[in-house]
Design an enzyme around this catalytic site. Structure first.
Site, PDB file in Angstrom:
ATOM      1  N   LYS A  33       1.169  -1.219  -0.135  1.00  0.00           N
ATOM      2  CA  LYS A  33       0.069  -0.544   0.118  1.00  0.00           C
ATOM      3  C   LYS A  33       1.065   1.502   0.526  1.00  0.00           C
ATOM      4  CE  LYS A  33      -4.070   2.192   2.380  1.00  0.00           C
ATOM      5  NZ  LYS A  33      -3.167   3.758   2.131  1.00  0.00           N
ATOM      6  N   CYS A  46      41.948  10.803  12.947  1.00  0.00           N
ATOM      7  CA  CYS A  46      41.669  11.851  13.589  1.00  0.00           C
ATOM      8  C   CYS A  46      41.289  10.245  14.635  1.00  0.00           C
ATOM      9  CB  CYS A  46      40.149  12.548  13.819  1.00  0.00           C
ATOM     10  SG  CYS A  46      40.025  13.328  15.063  1.00  0.00           S
TER      11      CYS A  46
END
Ligand code: IVH
Length: 700
Positions: free
Chosen positions: A124, A441
């Site tokens: 649907k 990092c």
């Protein structure tokens, strides 16, 4: 309309650019209003803007063209009543298995016998219904559902709806009925385009489609998608095969070149019984999170045309179809904060902190946001009421602020000034901001993890040396570990003896099985166990790299939400994998004796590992305590690996499903709690020596 606040009443437009911008805003606001969306402007601001536009037009009559102020209701009211050929009905709802069974029972009562022609099951689609008329192969008119008997002409969308071609290969005449919607991807694009034109963000794809169908004079076009779920003959023609079932009607539509629900990834399924229909409903429900568009349920229909005619129509819905509703996946809640984390590649990822809200059976209090540019584009403020989308296990995401619900003290979402991990500079050259150090990092924790005991097992490479190697610029990713020389390791570790030992360890690490090498890449969601399953299933790094998200679904524990993440992250790591290959690191998983060659994915079972074989096939083994004899020094992870290689499953606690407990006799004579449990449950206890004998062929 309310009184215009004094400050706004004197709004003056000073240039034709400001005028054009004001027109866009007026169109967007009136469009939203008539579409039932949250208008980006309140009434007073709208009136003030409109007065300013009228004043500018009075002063510059030559520059007025296509202004909405000259149109009835600013051109936004639904225009024209187009009669539908036959009514476009809605659907009755079922909210659970019992109601589906009850619907079937009511259908049986109407027919006076059970349904004989079977059922169809299809998604649907959560958009807006339209009827699209083809005459002689040309798309001549698109009409909204309206009140079911009369709709609005929205033919202006012709040409911008994927799946609803303007021309068909054959000169056929018929009316196709289906749903227009924005796929998730189209919705993201629509939000960008709209923002670029100064429009307020759409609250969600459904509102976006309603607004877009009705907004006839936007200066931009937004691409949408269409899938048909029905068709009728037009002008007395005979396009549809006589007596065709629902599935055959859609097949005829598809053959003509229009997309149907059968073409969606959820598909159209023909089943014999309502129990099978329920199973299909559940299967489509399970796919929901991975679908490229929103569905709000699953539609079950009687397939036979004769039975449909016999069952008949009510005033609002046909008796031969029902919508099985799925739980809501979108809610509104308040955005309280945004936190930033640095990912493995150095990308700064924002996460929204929300007032907790229940969505699709779980409580959501955090959701993903894309990037700073997107946050700015969506004009997100802390304090905004936002729409949040979550389906199944998918990571919840913030869609948009709900215009008109912003409190006075709301502030724009603050963007970070420095890397939240290392406090260093941020590279803002792209939409996704990164720490200027990039992968560097977050590199130290990743390298430590990769070198860990259960991964590459590089004995002696602790935190200090990892830091020294990174600081010296010698290690910028995991692959660099394998390019280090003994001299470099000597310098980093501060001693020739340690350098030589480390070099030896790296040599050993080069030939670790694929599962560990893969694990060392640090891809989200692929820890040790998942890496073992992936390696067992695919056999080689080459095969894993070649796998699509769909291929990955065959591995136990990988669902539609994780599969694309693994594919994307592995693709992003291509340079690292290439470097590992160039450094001679092993890229294959050892085969289990007596099994087909690795890489033959078809031979693997649904659990993602190769078919159960080996002395431990079908057995669950729990290991406890220190290993002895040939297994001396084997840690928990190595033992688990061994169990899985020999075809078994590694368990953590002793229970009724445990086949063996591997435990050395206690030196104190006092049995461990696991041994006691095994005794009680009648689970066989093996000494490490007996177990080693059992799996002798599988020992490294
Ligand atoms: S059949 C006569 N099938 O849901 C039967 N409707 O809530 C009419 N919808 O108005 C509808 N997907 O807009 C059908 N596969 C599907 C559908 C579907 C979405 C919409 C349609 C309908 C609404 C009812």
């Amino acid at each position: 309309m309310t009184a215009i606040p004094a400050a706004e009443a004197h709004l003056v437009l000073s240039s034709s650019a400001a005028y054009e911008d004001a027109l866009d805003r007026l169109r967007a606001a009136s469009g939203a209003y008539y579409a039932g969306e949250n208008s980006p402007l309140d009434d007073a601001s709208y009136d003030a803007l409109r007065l300013a536009v009228l004043a500018w037009e009075a002063a510059h009559p030559d520059e007025v063209s296509g202004s909405p102020t000259g149109l009835v209701a600013d051109g936004a009211a639904p225009e024209g009543d187009v009669a539908h050929t036959t009514p476009l009905l809605s659907l009755d709802n079922a909210f659970g298995p019992e109601q589906l069974v009850a619907w079937d029972a009511s259908l049986q009562r109407r027919l006076g016998r059970p349904v004989e022609g079977g059922f169809t099951v299809e998604p649907k689609l959560d958009g807006a219904a339209v009827a699209a008329r083809y005459r002689d192969g040309r798309l001549v008119r698109v009409v909204t559902r309206g009140d079911g008997t009369h709709g609005e002409d929205v033919s202006h969308v012709v040409g911008s709806v994927v799946g609803l071609p303007e021309r068909l290969a054959e000169p056929v005449t018929f009316e196709v009925r289906g749903e227009v919607l924005f796929t998730h991807e189209q919705f993201e694009t629509a939000q960008r385009v709209r923002a670029a034109h100064g429009g307020a963000p759409f609250a969600n794809p459904r509102n976006a489609v309603a607004g877009t169908l009705r907004a006839k004079d936007r200066p931009y076009r937004l691409e949408m998608a269409f899938w048909a779920y029905g068709a009728v003959d037009l002008d007395g023609g005979s396009f549809l095969p006589v007596g065709a079932t629902h599935a055959e009607v859609l097949a005829a539509v598809a053959a003509a070149g229009v997309r149907t629900t059968a073409d969606t990834p959820a598909g159209l399924h023909v089943v014999a019984t309502v129990a099978e229909a329920q199973a299909r409903v559940d299967a489509i429900g399970a796919l929901r999170a991975g679908l490229p568009f929103g569905i709000d349920g699953v539609v079950v229909k009687a397939n036979s045309a004769a039975e449909q005619a016999e069952a008949g129509l009510g005033s609002r819905f046909p008796y031969w179809a029902v919508a099985y509703k799925l739980s809501a996946v979108e809610r509104q809640t308040v955005l309280r904060d945004v936190v930033w984390e640095v990912g493995r590649t150095g990308v700064l990822a924002p996460t929204a902190v929300l007032d907790a809200v229940e969505i699709d059976g779980s409580t959501v209090s955090r959701a993903t946001l894309h990037n700073p540019a997107d946050i700015t584009r969506r004009d997100l403020h802390l304090g905004d009421t936002v729409t949040v989308y979550k389906a199944g296990d998918i990571i919840p995401r913030v869609q948009a602020p709900v215009a008109g619900l912003r409190p006075e003290d709301a502030v724009p979402v603050p963007l970070p000034a420095a890397c939240p991990n290392c406090d260093g500079d941020i590279d803002k050259s792209q939409e996704r901001w990164r720490c200027a150090k990039g992968a560097g990092c977050a590199l130290a924790p990743l390298v430590e993890y990769a070198a860990g005991r259960d991964v590459l097992d590089i004995d002696g490479l602790g935190r200090t040396y990892v830091k020294a190697l990174i600081d010296a610029g010698l290690v910028t990713d995991v692959a660099d570990l394998f390019t280090l020389t003994e001299e470099q390791l000597t310098v980093a570790s501060g001693s020739a003896r340690r350098g030589a030992k480390l070099a030896e360890q790296f040599e050993l690490a080069r030939s670790r099985p694929l599962s560990r090498v893969f694990c060392a890449l640090g891809i989200r969601g692929t820890g040790r166990r998942m890496s073992r399953r992936l390696a067992a299933h695919f056999g080689t790094m080459e095969a894993i790299r070649a796998a699509s998200a769909e291929d990955l679904l065959a591995v136990e524990g990988i669902g539609p939400e994780k599969a694309p993440v693994v594919v994307a992250e592995l693709a992003a790591l291509a340079p690292v994998v290439d470097k590992l290959i160039a450094a001679g690191v092993n890229m294959t998983e050892p085969q289990r004796p007596g099994l087909p060659a690795v890489g033959e994915a078809d031979a693997a079972d649904a659990d993602g590992s190769a078919p159960a074989a080996g002395p431990l096939a079908g057995k669950t083994v729990v290991v406890t305590g220190k290993m002895t004899g040939r297994l001396d020094g084997f840690g928990r992870s190595q033992m688990n690996e061994l169990v899985e290689r020999a075809g078994g499953r590694a368990g953590s606690g002793v229970n009724g499903r445990t086949s063996y407990l591997v435990a050395a006799p206690s030196p104190t004579g006092k049995p461990s709690s696991k041994a006691v449990a095994a005794e009680k449950l009648g689970v066989e206890v093996l000494t490490p020596e007996a177990f080693a004998e059992l799996v002798a062929d599988y020992l490294p």
